[in-house]
Design a protein around this motif. Structure first.
Motif, PDB file in Angstrom:
ATOM      1  N   TRP A 232       1.095  17.372   8.407  1.00  0.00           N
ATOM      2  CA  TRP A 232       2.284  16.763   7.823  1.00  0.00           C
ATOM      3  C   TRP A 232       2.172  16.876   6.308  1.00  0.00           C
ATOM      4  N   SER A 233       3.301  16.828   5.621  1.00  0.00           N
ATOM      5  CA  SER A 233       3.359  17.137   4.197  1.00  0.00           C
ATOM      6  C   SER A 233       3.120  15.906   3.333  1.00  0.00           C
ATOM      7  N   LYS A 234       2.085  15.964   2.513  1.00  0.00           N
ATOM      8  CA  LYS A 234       1.832  14.877   1.568  1.00  0.00           C
ATOM      9  C   LYS A 234       2.925  14.818   0.501  1.00  0.00           C
ATOM     10  N   ARG A 235       3.504  15.974   0.175  1.00  0.00           N
ATOM     11  CA  ARG A 235       4.597  15.980  -0.803  1.00  0.00           C
ATOM     12  C   ARG A 235       5.814  15.242  -0.256  1.00  0.00           C
ATOM     13  N   LEU A 236       6.096  15.413   1.036  1.00  0.00           N
ATOM     14  CA  LEU A 236       7.214  14.687   1.633  1.00  0.00           C
ATOM     15  C   LEU A 236       6.912  13.197   1.733  1.00  0.00           C
ATOM     16  N   LEU A 237       5.667  12.847   2.009  1.00  0.00           N
ATOM     17  CA  LEU A 237       5.308  11.432   2.038  1.00  0.00           C
ATOM     18  C   LEU A 237       5.509  10.809   0.660  1.00  0.00           C
ATOM     19  N   GLU A 238       5.106  11.519  -0.377  1.00  0.00           N
ATOM     20  CA  GLU A 238       5.312  11.017  -1.737  1.00  0.00           C
ATOM     21  C   GLU A 238       6.803  10.791  -2.006  1.00  0.00           C
ATOM     22  N   ALA A 239       7.637  11.741  -1.572  1.00  0.00           N
ATOM     23  CA  ALA A 239       9.077  11.620  -1.787  1.00  0.00           C
ATOM     24  C   ALA A 239       9.650  10.432  -1.020  1.00  0.00           C
ATOM     25  N   ALA A 240       9.210  10.250   0.222  1.00  0.00           N
ATOM     26  CA  ALA A 240       9.702   9.121   1.015  1.00  0.00           C
ATOM     27  C   ALA A 240       9.258   7.793   0.413  1.00  0.00           C
ATOM     28  N   LEU A 241       7.999   7.711  -0.002  1.00  0.00           N
ATOM     29  CA  LEU A 241       7.497   6.474  -0.611  1.00  0.00           C
ATOM     30  C   LEU A 241       8.233   6.145  -1.903  1.00  0.00           C
ATOM     31  N   SER A 242       8.693   7.169  -2.610  1.00  0.00           N
ATOM     32  CA  SER A 242       9.389   6.930  -3.879  1.00  0.00           C
ATOM     33  C   SER A 242      10.700   6.185  -3.678  1.00  0.00           C
ATOM     34  N   ARG A 243      11.226   6.176  -2.449  1.00  0.00           N
ATOM     35  CA  ARG A 243      12.491   5.490  -2.164  1.00  0.00           C
ATOM     36  C   ARG A 243      12.281   4.056  -1.682  1.00  0.00           C
ATOM     37  N   SER A 244      11.044   3.654  -1.488  1.00  0.00           N
ATOM     38  CA  SER A 244      10.780   2.317  -0.961  1.00  0.00           C
ATOM     39  C   SER A 244      11.012   1.244  -2.016  1.00  0.00           C
ATOM     40  N   ASP A 245      11.617   0.140  -1.591  1.00  0.00           N
ATOM     41  CA  ASP A 245      11.779  -1.031  -2.453  1.00  0.00           C
ATOM     42  C   ASP A 245      10.739  -2.103  -2.152  1.00  0.00           C
ATOM     43  N   SER A 246       9.762  -1.774  -1.307  1.00  0.00           N
ATOM     44  CA  SER A 246       8.870  -2.835  -0.841  1.00  0.00           C
ATOM     45  C   SER A 246       7.396  -2.446  -0.856  1.00  0.00           C
ATOM     46  N   PRO A 247       6.931  -1.724  -1.884  1.00  0.00           N
ATOM     47  CA  PRO A 247       5.504  -1.387  -1.897  1.00  0.00           C
ATOM     48  C   PRO A 247       4.641  -2.639  -1.982  1.00  0.00           C
ATOM     49  N   GLN A 248       3.566  -2.636  -1.237  1.00  0.00           N
ATOM     50  CA  GLN A 248       2.661  -3.779  -1.210  1.00  0.00           C
ATOM     51  C   GLN A 248       1.497  -3.536  -2.180  1.00  0.00           C
ATOM     52  N   GLY A 249       0.430  -4.271  -2.028  1.00  0.00           N
ATOM     53  CA  GLY A 249      -0.713  -4.101  -2.916  1.00  0.00           C
ATOM     54  C   GLY A 249      -0.447  -4.681  -4.290  1.00  0.00           C
ATOM     55  N   LEU A 250      -0.863  -3.976  -5.333  1.00  0.00           N
ATOM     56  CA  LEU A 250      -0.749  -4.485  -6.695  1.00  0.00           C
ATOM     57  C   LEU A 250       0.696  -4.732  -7.101  1.00  0.00           C
ATOM     58  N   THR A 251       1.610  -3.897  -6.624  1.00  0.00           N
ATOM     59  CA  THR A 251       3.023  -4.102  -6.941  1.00  0.00           C
ATOM     60  C   THR A 251       3.486  -5.463  -6.447  1.00  0.00           C
ATOM     61  N   HIS A 252       3.068  -5.815  -5.269  1.00  0.00           N
ATOM     62  CA  HIS A 252       3.456  -7.094  -4.681  1.00  0.00           C
ATOM     63  C   HIS A 252       2.762  -8.256  -5.387  1.00  0.00           C
ATOM     64  N   GLU A 253       1.559  -8.011  -5.868  1.00  0.00           N
ATOM     65  CA  GLU A 253       0.771  -9.088  -6.468  1.00  0.00           C
ATOM     66  C   GLU A 253       1.195  -9.403  -7.896  1.00  0.00           C
ATOM     67  N   ASP A 254       1.393  -8.369  -8.734  1.00  0.00           N
ATOM     68  CA  ASP A 254       1.699  -8.675 -10.135  1.00  0.00           C
ATOM     69  C   ASP A 254       2.823  -7.827 -10.727  1.00  0.00           C
ATOM     70  N   GLY A 255       3.535  -7.076  -9.870  1.00  0.00           N
ATOM     71  CA  GLY A 255       4.740  -6.398 -10.325  1.00  0.00           C
ATOM     72  C   GLY A 255       4.549  -5.014 -10.895  1.00  0.00           C
ATOM     73  N   ARG A 256       3.310  -4.556 -11.062  1.00  0.00           N
ATOM     74  CA  ARG A 256       3.121  -3.232 -11.660  1.00  0.00           C
ATOM     75  C   ARG A 256       3.527  -2.125 -10.687  1.00  0.00           C
ATOM     76  N   THR A 257       3.994  -1.019 -11.232  1.00  0.00           N
ATOM     77  CA  THR A 257       4.278   0.138 -10.394  1.00  0.00           C
ATOM     78  C   THR A 257       2.968   0.837 -10.046  1.00  0.00           C
ATOM     79  N   GLN A 258       2.979   1.550  -8.940  1.00  0.00           N
ATOM     80  CA  GLN A 258       1.756   2.253  -8.546  1.00  0.00           C
ATOM     81  C   GLN A 258       2.087   3.447  -7.664  1.00  0.00           C
ATOM     82  N   ASP A 259       1.253   4.434  -7.764  1.00  0.00           N
ATOM     83  CA  ASP A 259       1.352   5.636  -6.934  1.00  0.00           C
ATOM     84  C   ASP A 259       0.521   5.379  -5.682  1.00  0.00           C
ATOM     85  N   LEU A 260       1.165   4.867  -4.637  1.00  0.00           N
ATOM     86  CA  LEU A 260       0.426   4.469  -3.436  1.00  0.00           C
ATOM     87  C   LEU A 260      -0.379   5.617  -2.853  1.00  0.00           C
TER      88      LEU A 260
END
Length: 390
Positions: A232-260
């Motif tokens: 499966w394509s990691k480039r497509l996964l990156e593109a799909a993740l870029s559309r998410s409004d709900s990334p977890q981890g550090l984004t959820h904890e303190d608001g910073r953006t991150q390249d999951l």
């Protein structure tokens, strides 16, 4: 227009409540409040758990609650007395099979409707919520009944008709090199939503849908290894993740953006990843990644021939209790009841039934790759996508 509703349960936040209430009181759609010209006149519920709303709704809105499906379709009389049927076989206390599929009685409910149609010499449109059935064989029979008796069937999930962020519609007859969907939730409820959302996009490819050659469901570390190996394509996964409004981890904890994906955080957040690897008969590769713990929305990406960058979007799901994306689907049900034509073919839902069942058989059989000659389903999707736009 007179409508009969056949449901497993009718309680707060059940699918029956979401759909039927919109026919009873109206719904917001395309910037206005719509009231359906279709009137609910009868209801059958298979189970009445605590919190049941069926009797109260019937009393408030003046429709009968009947003890059998045939009586609901005939409104207590001797002949079919409605112009359409909703079958909402979702929620309730039902057993699961060895594949983990809840055995909702959608097929049995549908067949009882068909028996009435045959006995009374008249057929009416049917909307069937979500899967046609947990069984592909049963789903095939249901679609065949519609063709045999000449009544339209609309089926499936709200995801294909909800709003998309951005408003992506793939060109009709485009060349898709590869597609990927990310989803969340359990099986076999939420993976069905994700698979059908992906199917409504890829059915627009050149030549339309021609069927599935093989499937494989893998889990755990093998999912990430499959990405490294190019399955499966990691480039497509990156593109799909870029559309998410709900990334977890550090984004959820303190608001910073991150390249999951690039940071490796995705692999830490997702404890039990699953990949549904699908190879179509025309050579298209498509993958559903279920990544609970990383995001909480549904996103799609595809590589089109001749375009350097992937196209991608989020299938937008509004919050409870109003879940206004259900209104997008009710509008399409209304359209079918009014015109007598389903806005998109039931074969879409049927092939997704088969893909999901086959993937679960792969999992049950040790995650082996399975050939799927029985999924030789061919159809053309509509030129209009029918998703929410305004």
């Amino acid at each position: 227009m007179r409508l009969a509703v056949i449901a497993t349960v009718y309680r707060y936040l059940s699918h029956a409540q979401h759909f039927v209430d919109r026919f009873l009181v109206g719904y917001p759609y395309e910037g206005e409040w719509r009231r359906s010209n279709t009137r609910v006149v009868s209801l059958y519920v298979d189970q009445t758990p605590e919190g049941d709303q069926s009797v109260d709704r019937g009393r408030e809105f003046g429709f009968g609650v009947y003890p059998s499906i045939s009586q609901a379709l005939r409104c207590g009389g001797r002949k079919l007395a409605v112009d359409g049927v909703l079958i909402i076989g979702e929620h309730g206390d039902y057993p699961s099979n060895e594949l983990g599929q809840i055995q909702y009685p959608r097929y049995e409910m549908f067949k009882e409707c068909v028996e009435v149609f045959e006995a009374d010499g008249r057929s009416v449109p049917i909307y069937n919520d979500k899967h046609l059935s947990y069984s592909f064989d049963k789903a095939q029979q249901m679609v065949a009944d519609g063709h045999r008796l000449g009544f339209p069937i609309l089926a499936g999930s709200s995801l294909p008709v909800t709003w998309r962020l951005p408003d992506l519609e793939l060109p009709y007859d485009c060349d898709i090199e590869e597609a990927l969907m990310i989803g969340v939730g359990g099986s076999d409820a939420m993976d069905y939503h994700a698979l059908e959302a992906m199917q409504c996009m890829i059915e627009r490819r050149r030549g339309g849908e021609t069927g599935v050659a093989s499937v494989q469901l893998i889990e755990g570390k093998k999912v990430w290894k499959a990405g490294e190996d190019g399955r499966w394509s990691k480039r497509l996964l990156e593109a799909a993740l870029s559309r998410s409004d709900s990334p977890q981890g550090l984004t959820h904890e303190d608001g910073r953006t991150q390249d999951l994906l690039g940071s490796g955080e995705l692999m830490k957040l997702v404890k039990d990843p699953a990949a549904y690897l699908i190879e179509f008969r025309d050579g298209l590769k498509a993958t559903l990644l279920m990544i609970n713990g990383a995001v909480s929305d549904f996103n799609f990406a595809a590589k089109l021939r001749g375009q350097a960058n992937p196209v991608s979007c989020q299938f937008f799901l509004t919050p409870t209790p109003n879940v206004t994306y259900s209104a997008c689907l009710v509008a399409k049900i209304d359209e079918m009841l009014t015109t007598g034509v389903a806005p998109f073919p039931a074969e879409r839902t049927m092939i997704v039934n088969g893909i999901l069942e086959s993937c679960l058989r792969s999992k049950h059989g040790g995650h082996k790759k399975l050939k799927t000659p029985h999924l030789n389903v061919s159809y053309r999707g509509p030129k209009e996508s029918h998703h929410g736009r305004r």
